[in-house]
Design an enzyme around this catalytic site. Structure first.
Site, PDB file in Angstrom:
ATOM      1  N   SER A  77     -48.454 -20.080  83.169  1.00  0.00           N
ATOM      2  CA  SER A  77     -49.252 -19.429  82.387  1.00  0.00           C
ATOM      3  C   SER A  77     -50.339 -20.296  81.727  1.00  0.00           C
ATOM      4  O   SER A  77     -50.131 -21.412  81.817  1.00  0.00           O
ATOM      5  CB  SER A  77     -48.322 -18.927  80.799  1.00  0.00           C
ATOM      6  OG  SER A  77     -47.989 -19.852  80.176  1.00  0.00           O
ATOM      7  N   ASP A  78     -51.228 -19.627  81.409  1.00  0.00           N
ATOM      8  CA  ASP A  78     -52.338 -20.474  80.560  1.00  0.00           C
ATOM      9  C   ASP A  78     -51.653 -20.763  79.235  1.00  0.00           C
ATOM     10  O   ASP A  78     -50.354 -20.194  78.987  1.00  0.00           O
ATOM     11  CB  ASP A  78     -53.716 -19.670  80.337  1.00  0.00           C
ATOM     12  CG  ASP A  78     -54.818 -20.498  79.972  1.00  0.00           C
ATOM     13  OD1 ASP A  78     -54.620 -21.605  79.452  1.00  0.00           O
ATOM     14  OD2 ASP A  78     -55.745 -19.902  79.896  1.00  0.00           O
ATOM     15  N   CYS A  79     -52.086 -21.727  78.708  1.00  0.00           N
ATOM     16  CA  CYS A  79     -51.408 -22.333  77.302  1.00  0.00           C
ATOM     17  C   CYS A  79     -51.231 -21.382  76.124  1.00  0.00           C
ATOM     18  O   CYS A  79     -51.828 -20.846  75.644  1.00  0.00           O
ATOM     19  CB  CYS A  79     -52.042 -23.711  77.155  1.00  0.00           C
ATOM     20  SG  CYS A  79     -52.002 -24.869  78.441  1.00  0.00           S
TER      21      CYS A  79
END
Ligand SMILES: *[C@@H]1O[C@H](CO)[C@@H](O)[C@H](O)[C@H]1NC(C)=O
Ligand SMILES: *[C@@H]1O[C@H](CO)[C@@H](O)[C@H](O)[C@H]1NC(C)=O
Ligand SMILES: *[C@@H]1O[C@H](CO)[C@@H](O)[C@H](O)[C@H]1NC(C)=O
Ligand SMILES: *[C@@H]1O[C@H](CO)[C@@H](O)[C@H](O)[C@H]1NC(C)=O
Ligand SMILES: *[C@@H]1O[C@H](CO)[C@@H](O)[C@H](O)[C@H]1NC(C)=O
Ligand SMILES: *[C@@H]1O[C@H](CO)[C@@H](O)[C@H](O)[C@H]1NC(C)=O
Ligand SMILES: *[C@@H]1O[C@H](CO)[C@@H](O)[C@H](O)[C@H]1NC(C)=O
Length: 794
Positions: free
Chosen positions: A311-313
């Site tokens: 996932s993106d952060c």
């Protein structure tokens, strides 16, 4: 006896300590899995076994709690198995950068080569260069890994389409064209993951960039490093009014998804064979990207993706907290894992997976699936092959970073990417033997921090614009004119006017930096920030001679005022040219090379800001005065068009050989009459769904072109081949790029080149149902003003 035993034991212990400390000195990498003698006997350490067997074996040794600990970028150690901590998050967009916790410049390596920002490198339209840069970054990455200052998994390239000129991260991408973005993705990933390497790690000399390279395929293939195609998908908005990337729902038509947003990702996976995908913050048509099972699974099933999905952060937390897509944190955890997200950059899964299991929302087997993807990538990287120093890339170290060769490549990239936008009466190049005195004005001119743009680490030896230009003449004066790029107030305007009056040539450096466009920061205006425009006009008024305007930054700027002002004789887009940008700019100004960069995105006028940034539609809609986006669809005026760029010479083209017609007969799966029935669109235009074409390969043809350099200077020139579809079938682009190449030309000579066209890919478009179709009829191939008609018939 007892004492004696103790004595020997102590001696042994000291010897062991000595051994350990020696081995630490000999092996700068602090810790590694499968470290002999105690931790090398596990089956997952056995390099003779297949990757999947090793991964399964490792999974089988873990407790549920240990498994859950794996579902984060920052993995805690499992000491009982000799497995140290691992940080998945390292960054390498255009050089090793410490934006992620996996990289540090605090150690024996204190800097790394900073190549131009991706948008500038894209402007070179040179695949060989793109590959070479990725390869160089990979060497520095492995070298930093070996001394414990980087991981093996990097989160680049950023291949979202530069859809809106205000986007703060457009600078990080290869621009607005899906075909260019796809080509860039392929080169970056192949170069970075080490596709040019033999199994012993040595470099293959016969390897060239481009489309036809075979490489070990499949899940067992070794990786030098792991690259990540991000952000999947339709992500290109940071913060615009009430909308932020954390809560934005990108409403995307099937048509736009298939022919604009997805192609770079498909190529990044299918042809680049990337080992990572990052799902984005935004929702796509109401479902957060990290929970979009259909889209994530399509990458695996249709495109053959073998790797892990991060996932993106904090993009798992946002599913619950910002999108409010689910009612409980456990539902968010369960949804993303079931959709195919393997790790959360952040701690959300660490905190909520256990209870998601207890609540029966997810099973341990779902976690095992994620772990299989994660461990497989780590195994392919050689992480469980023992001491990295003894591995195939073990010899790389600090001496392989910031090498002369890499710095030269960074310079070469800047030379190839900088774009000459205006050059009245051949104002440039300046002649260094007659130039006289120079005045350089603008806060960016003496600041090396402005050279790299987003995701810049610590560069080796940066050269500012001022320093670069100073090399060419002793008589240079400087005034900032504004305090900073924001230029909310003038600073030293009197001084700027003064030096402009006195100098023979005046150069103003204006434009953008990260205070204007950045992650979490989109622009609202396309005009120069603050009082910059005023500064330029005032300086132009003060100088008796025409001035030269240098524009920094990634996003397009409406500089119509300067374009139309004959007191401004030259305009150069330098972008974010990387650490030696000052040198490359100076060389261009003084004619050391012939500029050949071309804009990889449309430069829109300020009026474009009437368009809501949140509108994802690519196609124009006159009924709501929506102008469409990018050169493929945008119907309004532009300041500079996609593909624009001048040189010190001029070029003419002729088609040497191109077919006049292509017959599809014989390449259909079905009988002709079936196809005809399939191929009538409602408005009467005929087309064939690309899936129905049995052999696309048989339709491929070469467009052979002769390029003549009519000027006094040799040059490296970009040929852009566009096409226009037959008449008007609804939703077709106005034109689209179907091929490009960069070639060296000699003054007053002609050079032949050949561009391969694959009609199924390049002459096709996507209809509103999201189906790729090949329209029948006359397609027009275009090289600037030159056109050639090619008829596609049944
Ligand atoms: C590694 O696996 C191979 C193949 O199964 C086996 O023959 C060999 O004994 C194993 N090596 C060790 C050290 O366990
Ligand atoms: C650099 O690393 C050393 C040793 O780990 C540490 O003591 C120091 O605080 C670090 N410096 C910075 C600026 O982080
Ligand atoms: C630069 O100026 C010198 C001196 O006038 C002249 O000899 C030379 O030809 C000029 N160079 C170019 C490229 O015009
Ligand atoms: C130099 O540029 C950086 C990045 O744009 C900026 O943060 C900094 O304030 C600038 N320094 C000066 C002295 O203008
Ligand atoms: C520049 O000169 C023109 C004409 O002389 C004048 O109209 C304009 O206001 C001046 N602009 C600035 C910024 O001084
Ligand atoms: C092309 O370049 C030559 C030499 O530099 C010049 O004489 C000619 O006018 C140029 N032609 C065009 C169309 O710009
Ligand atoms: C493309 O880039 C490569 C690598 O820098 C360079 O060697 C080559 O000359 C470039 N091609 C052209 C035509 O400029």
């Amino acid at each position: 006896m007892f004492t004696q035993w103790r004595f020997f034991s102590l001696l042994e212990f000291l010897t062991l300590l000595l051994f350990i400390s020696q081995s630490i000195t000999a092996h700068p990498h602090p810790e590694f899995p499968c470290n002999p003698p105690h931790h090398s006997s596990y089956a997952f350490c056995n390099t003779s076994l297949p990757i999947s067997t090793r991964a399964q074996s490792l999974i089988s040794l873990l407790t549920l709690d240990e498994k859950i600990q794996q579902l984060s970028n920052n993995v805690t150690p499992i000491w009982r198995l000799g497995i140290p901590a691992y940080e998945w998050w390292s960054e390498s967009l255009h050089g090793i950068a410490d934006n992620g916790p996996g990289v540090t410049f605090n150690g024996s390596v204190s800097s790394a080569t900073s190549f131009p920002q991706v948008l500038v490198t894209a402007a070179s339209f040179n695949r060989t260069l793109w590959f070479a840069i990725a390869e160089a970054i990979a060497v520095e990455a492995r070298a930093m890994y070996n001394v414990g200052q980087a991981g093996l998994t990097f989160w680049a390239p950023n291949i979202n389409i530069f859809r809106d000129p205000r986007w703060g991260r457009g600078q990080e991408t290869p621009g607005e064209d899906p075909m260019v973005a796809a080509a860039y993705a392929i080169e970056y990933v192949r170069g970075f993951q080490g596709e040019n390497r033999n199994s012993d790690g040595s470099r293959r000399d016969d390897y060239g960039s481009g489309e036809n390279n075979s490489f070990l395929e499949g899940s067992d293939s070794n990786l030098m490093l792991s690259a990540c195609c991000k952000h999947f998908t339709a992500y290109d908005l940071e913060k615009w009014g009430e909308f932020s990337r954390y809560n934005f729902n990108a409403v995307v038509s099937q048509q736009d998804l298939e022919d604009t947003y997805q192609p770079p990702f498909q190529s990044c996976i299918e042809e680049g064979r990337a080992s990572c995908l990052m799902c984005s913050y935004n929702s796509v048509n109401g479902i957060p990207a990290c929970a979009r099972k259909d889209i994530l699974q399509k990458a695996r099933e249709d495109w053959g993706f073998k790797g892990y999905i991060t996932s993106d952060c904090d993009a798992v937390a946002t599913v619950y907290e910002y999108h409010k897509y689910v009612k409980t944190p456990e539902d968010a955890a369960a949804d993303v894992l079931k959709a195919g997200t393997d790790i959360d950059c952040g701690t959300f899964l660490l905190r909520h997976t256990q209870s998601a299991i207890e609540l029966g929302k997810i099973r341990e087997e779902d976690i095992d699936k994620a772990l299989l993807n994660l461990f497989s990538v780590q195994l392919r990287l050689g992480l469980y092959d023992g001491d990295p120093i003894k591995g195939q890339f073990g010899k790389l170290g600090p001496l392989d970073i910031c090498t002369q060769q890499h710095k030269q490549l960074a310079l070469e990239a800047a030379r190839q990417g900088i774009v000459l936008l205006k050059n009245d009466n051949r104002f440039l190049p300046l002649n260094k033997s007659t130039v006289g005195s120079l005045a350089i004005i603008g806060p960016a001119a003496q600041n090396t921090s402005i050279l790299g743009g987003g995701y810049t680490g610590t560069p080796c030896n940066p050269i500012s614009y001022f320093e670069g230009i100073k090399e060419y003449t002793g008589k240079v004066s400087y005034a900032s004119g504004c305090l900073d790029i924001k230029c909310t107030a003038h600073n030293g305007l009197t001084e700027a006017i003064q030096i402009a009056k006195e100098a023979d040539v005046v150069i103003v450096v204006a434009g953008l930096d990260l205070s204007q466009e950045n992650e979490e920061l989109d622009r609202f205006s396309l005009l120069l920030p603050g009082k910059q425009m005023d500064l330029i006009s005032t300086v132009a008024n003060s100088s008796e001679k025409p001035i030269l305007l240098i524009l920094t930054g990634g996003g397009p700027i409406d500089v119509s005022f300067a374009k139309d002002d004959n007191r401004i004789a030259g305009i150069i887009w330098v972008g974010y040219p990387g650490e030696v940008g000052g040198q490359a700019l100076a060389e261009l100004i003084f004619g050391e090379f012939n500029p050949g960069g071309r804009l990889p995105m449309t430069w829109y006028p300020e009026s474009f800001t009437d368009v809501p940034m949140t509108d994802m539609s690519m196609r124009p809609d006159p009924s709501r005065r929506y102008p469409g986006r990018t050169y493929r669809f945008y119907t309004g005026d532009n300041v500079y068009r996609f593909g624009y760029g001048l040189s010190y010479t001029n070029y003419t083209y002729s088609f040497l050989s191109v077919p006049d017609k292509l017959s599809l007969l014989g390449s259909f799966q079905k009988h002709l009459y079936n196809v005809r029935m399939l191929s009538q669109s409602r408005d009467g235009h005929e087309y064939v769904p690309v899936d129905e074409v049995e052999s696309c390969d048989a339709l491929r043809f070469h467009t052979n072109v002769l390029v003549t350099n009519n000027g006094e200077m040799d040059g490296s020139h970009v040929v852009l081949l566009f096409s226009r579809m037959p008449a008007t079938f609804r939703g077709a682009p106005q034109k689209q790029l179907i091929g490009f190449t960069r070639l060296n030309t000699l003054s007053h000579s002609a050079t032949a080149t050949s561009i391969l066209v694959d009609p199924c890919k390049h002459l096709s478009s996507v209809n509103k149902h999201g189906t790729r179709i090949l329209p029948l009829g006359n397609h027009i191939l275009m090289l600037e003003d030159l056109e050639h008609s090619i008829s596609i018939q049944t």
